[in-house]
Design a protein around this motif. Sequence first.
Motif, PDB file in Angstrom:
ATOM      1  N   VAL A   1      -8.583   3.162  13.601  1.00  0.00           N
ATOM      2  CA  VAL A   1      -9.464   3.164  12.431  1.00  0.00           C
ATOM      3  C   VAL A   1      -8.805   2.417  11.272  1.00  0.00           C
ATOM      4  O   VAL A   1      -9.467   1.740  10.493  1.00  0.00           O
ATOM      5  CB  VAL A   1      -9.807   4.612  12.018  1.00  0.00           C
ATOM      6  N   ALA A   2      -7.471   2.548  11.169  1.00  0.00           N
ATOM      7  CA  ALA A   2      -6.751   1.877  10.075  1.00  0.00           C
ATOM      8  C   ALA A   2      -5.321   1.608  10.493  1.00  0.00           C
ATOM      9  O   ALA A   2      -4.732   2.367  11.276  1.00  0.00           O
ATOM     10  CB  ALA A   2      -6.783   2.739   8.818  1.00  0.00           C
ATOM     11  N   PHE A   3      -4.760   0.507   9.981  1.00  0.00           N
ATOM     12  CA  PHE A   3      -3.360   0.142  10.200  1.00  0.00           C
ATOM     13  C   PHE A   3      -2.624   0.178   8.859  1.00  0.00           C
ATOM     14  O   PHE A   3      -3.167  -0.262   7.838  1.00  0.00           O
ATOM     15  CB  PHE A   3      -3.231  -1.278  10.778  1.00  0.00           C
ATOM     16  N   TYR A   4      -1.380   0.696   8.889  1.00  0.00           N
ATOM     17  CA  TYR A   4      -0.541   0.688   7.689  1.00  0.00           C
ATOM     18  C   TYR A   4       0.863   0.227   8.065  1.00  0.00           C
ATOM     19  O   TYR A   4       1.440   0.713   9.045  1.00  0.00           O
ATOM     20  CB  TYR A   4      -0.467   2.081   7.057  1.00  0.00           C
ATOM     21  N   GLU A   5       1.416  -0.695   7.283  1.00  0.00           N
ATOM     22  CA  GLU A   5       2.788  -1.144   7.508  1.00  0.00           C
ATOM     23  C   GLU A   5       3.737  -0.151   6.859  1.00  0.00           C
ATOM     24  O   GLU A   5       3.556   0.232   5.700  1.00  0.00           O
ATOM     25  CB  GLU A   5       2.977  -2.536   6.895  1.00  0.00           C
ATOM     26  N   VAL A   6       4.760   0.257   7.611  1.00  0.00           N
ATOM     27  CA  VAL A   6       5.711   1.254   7.121  1.00  0.00           C
ATOM     28  C   VAL A   6       7.118   0.692   7.259  1.00  0.00           C
ATOM     29  O   VAL A   6       7.513   0.235   8.329  1.00  0.00           O
ATOM     30  CB  VAL A   6       5.587   2.580   7.913  1.00  0.00           C
ATOM     31  N   GLY A   7       7.874   0.730   6.175  1.00  0.00           N
ATOM     32  CA  GLY A   7       9.251   0.236   6.194  1.00  0.00           C
ATOM     33  C   GLY A   7      10.223   1.354   6.457  1.00  0.00           C
ATOM     34  O   GLY A   7       9.899   2.383   7.068  1.00  0.00           O
ATOM     35  N   GLU A   8      11.474   1.189   5.972  1.00  0.00           N
ATOM     36  CA  GLU A   8      12.490   2.227   6.152  1.00  0.00           C
ATOM     37  C   GLU A   8      12.082   3.508   5.425  1.00  0.00           C
ATOM     38  O   GLU A   8      12.401   4.610   5.843  1.00  0.00           O
ATOM     39  CB  GLU A   8      13.839   1.738   5.636  1.00  0.00           C
ATOM     40  N   LYS A   9      11.379   3.337   4.308  1.00  0.00           N
ATOM     41  CA  LYS A   9      10.862   4.485   3.571  1.00  0.00           C
ATOM     42  C   LYS A   9       9.342   4.471   3.654  1.00  0.00           C
ATOM     43  O   LYS A   9       8.713   3.414   3.614  1.00  0.00           O
ATOM     44  CB  LYS A   9      11.310   4.435   2.107  1.00  0.00           C
ATOM     45  N   LEU A  10       8.755   5.654   3.736  1.00  0.00           N
ATOM     46  CA  LEU A  10       7.301   5.746   3.790  1.00  0.00           C
ATOM     47  C   LEU A  10       6.699   5.349   2.443  1.00  0.00           C
ATOM     48  O   LEU A  10       7.342   5.508   1.403  1.00  0.00           O
ATOM     49  CB  LEU A  10       6.883   7.177   4.136  1.00  0.00           C
ATOM     50  N   PRO A  11       5.465   4.840   2.452  1.00  0.00           N
ATOM     51  CA  PRO A  11       4.803   4.520   1.180  1.00  0.00           C
ATOM     52  C   PRO A  11       4.657   5.777   0.315  1.00  0.00           C
ATOM     53  O   PRO A  11       4.663   6.908   0.817  1.00  0.00           O
ATOM     54  CB  PRO A  11       3.431   3.990   1.621  1.00  0.00           C
ATOM     55  N   LYS A  12       4.522   5.558  -0.984  1.00  0.00           N
ATOM     56  CA  LYS A  12       4.297   6.689  -1.887  1.00  0.00           C
ATOM     57  C   LYS A  12       2.802   6.968  -1.977  1.00  0.00           C
ATOM     58  O   LYS A  12       1.967   6.132  -1.641  1.00  0.00           O
ATOM     59  CB  LYS A  12       4.878   6.376  -3.258  1.00  0.00           C
ATOM     60  N   GLY A  13       2.474   8.155  -2.457  1.00  0.00           N
ATOM     61  CA  GLY A  13       1.074   8.522  -2.615  1.00  0.00           C
ATOM     62  C   GLY A  13       0.542   9.329  -1.449  1.00  0.00           C
ATOM     63  O   GLY A  13       1.295   9.912  -0.665  1.00  0.00           O
ATOM     64  N   SER A  14      -0.793   9.342  -1.340  1.00  0.00           N
ATOM     65  CA  SER A  14      -1.460  10.171  -0.325  1.00  0.00           C
ATOM     66  C   SER A  14      -2.499   9.354   0.433  1.00  0.00           C
ATOM     67  O   SER A  14      -2.947   8.309  -0.021  1.00  0.00           O
ATOM     68  CB  SER A  14      -2.149  11.365  -0.988  1.00  0.00           C
ATOM     69  N   LEU A  15      -2.856   9.892   1.609  1.00  0.00           N
ATOM     70  CA  LEU A  15      -3.916   9.300   2.423  1.00  0.00           C
ATOM     71  C   LEU A  15      -5.137  10.213   2.400  1.00  0.00           C
ATOM     72  O   LEU A  15      -5.008  11.443   2.362  1.00  0.00           O
ATOM     73  CB  LEU A  15      -3.445   9.132   3.869  1.00  0.00           C
ATOM     74  N   LEU A  16      -6.307   9.589   2.435  1.00  0.00           N
ATOM     75  CA  LEU A  16      -7.561  10.333   2.563  1.00  0.00           C
ATOM     76  C   LEU A  16      -8.173  10.031   3.926  1.00  0.00           C
ATOM     77  O   LEU A  16      -8.306   8.864   4.313  1.00  0.00           O
ATOM     78  CB  LEU A  16      -8.541   9.940   1.457  1.00  0.00           C
ATOM     79  N   PHE A  17      -8.528  11.089   4.657  1.00  0.00           N
ATOM     80  CA  PHE A  17      -9.160  10.952   5.979  1.00  0.00           C
ATOM     81  C   PHE A  17     -10.603  11.446   5.876  1.00  0.00           C
ATOM     82  O   PHE A  17     -10.857  12.530   5.328  1.00  0.00           O
ATOM     83  CB  PHE A  17      -8.414  11.793   7.021  1.00  0.00           C
ATOM     84  N   TYR A  18     -11.547  10.678   6.416  1.00  0.00           N
ATOM     85  CA  TYR A  18     -12.959  11.059   6.397  1.00  0.00           C
ATOM     86  C   TYR A  18     -13.442  11.223   7.832  1.00  0.00           C
ATOM     87  O   TYR A  18     -13.135  10.397   8.700  1.00  0.00           O
ATOM     88  CB  TYR A  18     -13.802   9.988   5.708  1.00  0.00           C
ATOM     89  N   SER A  19     -14.222  12.278   8.064  1.00  0.00           N
ATOM     90  CA  SER A  19     -14.697  12.517   9.432  1.00  0.00           C
ATOM     91  C   SER A  19     -16.218  12.386   9.522  1.00  0.00           C
ATOM     92  O   SER A  19     -16.942  12.507   8.521  1.00  0.00           O
ATOM     93  CB  SER A  19     -14.265  13.905   9.918  1.00  0.00           C
ATOM     94  N   ARG A  20     -16.684  12.152  10.738  1.00  0.00           N
ATOM     95  CA  ARG A  20     -18.116  12.029  11.010  1.00  0.00           C
ATOM     96  C   ARG A  20     -18.850  13.319  10.631  1.00  0.00           C
ATOM     97  O   ARG A  20     -20.012  13.300  10.231  1.00  0.00           O
ATOM     98  CB  ARG A  20     -18.320  11.726  12.495  1.00  0.00           C
ATOM     99  N   GLY A  21     -18.171  14.449  10.721  1.00  0.00           N
ATOM    100  CA  GLY A  21     -18.793  15.741  10.425  1.00  0.00           C
ATOM    101  C   GLY A  21     -18.762  16.110   8.957  1.00  0.00           C
ATOM    102  O   GLY A  21     -19.095  17.249   8.596  1.00  0.00           O
TER     103      GLY A  21
END
Length: 824
Positions: free
Chosen positions: A611-631
């Motif tokens: 559904v989505a790709f994110y590039e991750v380095g030695e340290k994880l990105p800052k902030g938060s992710l939002l996930f949306y579902s069909r339901g």
Amino acid sequence: MAKRKDKKQEEPIPEKIKGDVFVTPLEEVLPMSMLPYAEFVILDRALPRVEDGLKPVQRRILYTMYDMGLLPDKPHKKSARIVGDCMGKYHPHGDSSVYDAMVRMAQDFNMRMTLVNGHGNFGSVDGDPAAAMRYTEARLEPLALELLRDIEKETVRFSLNFDDSLKEPDTLPGRFPNLLVNGASGIAVGLATNIPPHNLGEVIDGVVAYIDNPKISLFQMMKYIKAPDFPTGGYIIANELLQAYETGRGKITMRAKVTVEEGENDKKLIVITELPYQVNKSRLLTKIADLREEKKEILGGISEITDESDRNGMRAVVRVKKDADVDKILAALYKYTDLECTFGINMVAIADGKPQQLGLLDIIKYYVAYQREVVLRRTKFDLAQAKDRCHILEGLIIAVRNIDEVIEIIKKAESVPDARQKLRARFSLSERQAQAILDLRLARLTKLEIFKLEQELKELKELIARLQAIVDSKKLQMQVVQDELKELKKQYKSERKTSLVFDVSEIKVEKFDDVKPVVNCVLCATAANTIKCVAEKNFNMTDKNLSERSNENDIFTALLHTASDKTVYSFTNMGNCHKIDMSDVEVGKIKDKGFAYDELCPDALEGERPVAFYEVGEKLPKGSLLFYSRGGYVKKSDWKEYNILKYTFQAVKVNEGDEIIGIETDDPEPTTTLFFVTAKGMCLNAYKNDIPSQGRISAGVRGIALNEGDKVVFAGQIDDGGEILVGTDGNTIKRVIVSQIDPMARYRKGVKIVDLGSNRSVVYADYVTMPYKIAVKMDDGSLIEADTEEDVSIEDRTTKGKGIKLKKGCKATAFWSMKYLSDK
């Protein structure tokens, strides 16, 4: 002339001589003594039991430490104290045999999963011995408690110790398959065993698969238990692995993990980072140094040998002269040293009271049968305890319901036995119930305590019914074994350390001059459910017109601009995350066919797509992710929740029948809201300030309240500008200005965004701030292009929208955004 017989020779040998000294011929003494000795060594010293995978000395050490209370959350105690207690109570042998066995259980280079937590010098991979027992301390590892769990619940048989003063367990409950996980080695009389260690998670998966299908074939089992997993890593070359698992006897080849690095002055460094199991590193380096003098014509190119190992890991360096052939030197080292050696698998263990050579499936069969017995014995114990407590509670409840009469009987009784007898006669109680009433504290007579007694009785009866069902059902017993093993696997995660190959040619020695150049690329997921990795230059040269895109394989549903030396997190519709090492992905052209997602991520499930790709380095990105579902669910999780070592893990919990349709980075701006569009034409502009930040495997909270049979088509963040694009399967499409739809609290049904008429539904929606092109698929399989500004009009939210210019008689079945072309 015949010789005269000596009179002394004619006299029979007396069976008993004065002083109670027995005289027996040597040819009789030896067999009579040898057989008991051999039996003792085989059964009570050198070979492990198939049930718990332990030799008697190991079992006695662990039981002694458990008896002493040396639990993982308690302080360490002197090893001398542990050895002394074990010798005095259970193991009447030398202290060195006990201490050596305890030391081995604490060495992470010998045990795949250590059972003893050592404090102090417990030896090293260089062959250094452990410090004397008076200097070291120890306690149990958490995993060791799983071997001992429920031992107090009559789960195993106990026997008298050597002086009949104490009892010791014949086996431990062994709640995980320790014989396979930690292996065993030992030499008995005429017998020997050499069982390699395995990965805990893989073995548990294998046992669970066996319980599901007791007729599972060895080939199917090896999909779960692929090969041994040695604590020192390295490579396994399969050789006779299949034969070993089938018959219990075979041979595999082990090889060290080696890389070639660039040194000073153009010298090359052969760096050894992982060794074959039980190879002494110090002795290996000494052997290499000796061979350098003996075989100068081959190994004369070695200039220096150093050991640079430290607390961060192993690093043994062989420096090679700049004009030497590294490949020839490596080949010679594999041939003449223990950089490559064999492991003779000989799986012999005590089963059914006798030593047996067992195949992999045989070991699992015995273990599963034993675990079922353990669960049954534990359940019977818990059931008896529950019934006993239930019996007492029933008596106490009778007493508190008739408390005035009970007090009167006790006051008038002449003695305690008299009171007990009168209570029994009046209320038809057992002696134990009557005694419990006499022991009842007055504080238990409050209304709250009476309610607690009744509640406890209700819960006990439910427990008794559940336990009785387990006792009566072999299937339920097996289910308990399965569930507890799965829980163990989650609790004690362990990545595989040893790599399995089937041929030497599969082992690639990484060399500094073999490093691939970094290529900027674009990772794409297509509408045809394929994956492409395209060189960025090729991607940017692509024609922006749809005429160049003849099918769904040329339409991208998710993409990421990245590079071949990066790691990418791929989040999927099933709520999982698969890590992608871009160096392993072949960079191609945009017109290539692409490949299936499970080729890129072997652990992907059937039907799983990114559904989505994110590039991750030695340290994880800052902030938060939002996930949306069909339901209609939305979940917010901090990026730090995804700092997971595993290459595949659960990113969000997905309810049955639901799927993830969108993932994006949370916009911290207070003006942003969440917008939902459903298949039945409803929409909701929702505030997001009350969405909590939750853990990785939570399902989230409700974003929109759906009508029965409805589902979310689009969910995403918007601000107070722009339009919502809505496309239907009725061949209509329109844009609605966001400011027409006021924000409100989430988990509402919202308002209508399009008039669908009858039997129509929304198949596409998106948030538009800048014009871009969309691809429309028709029911004849062809694609047409539309521009969001030129071809799509802005209308009120209650209108049907304008028709799309399609081929005559055709119908729109799907829409896809081609916003990525506008971004180039």
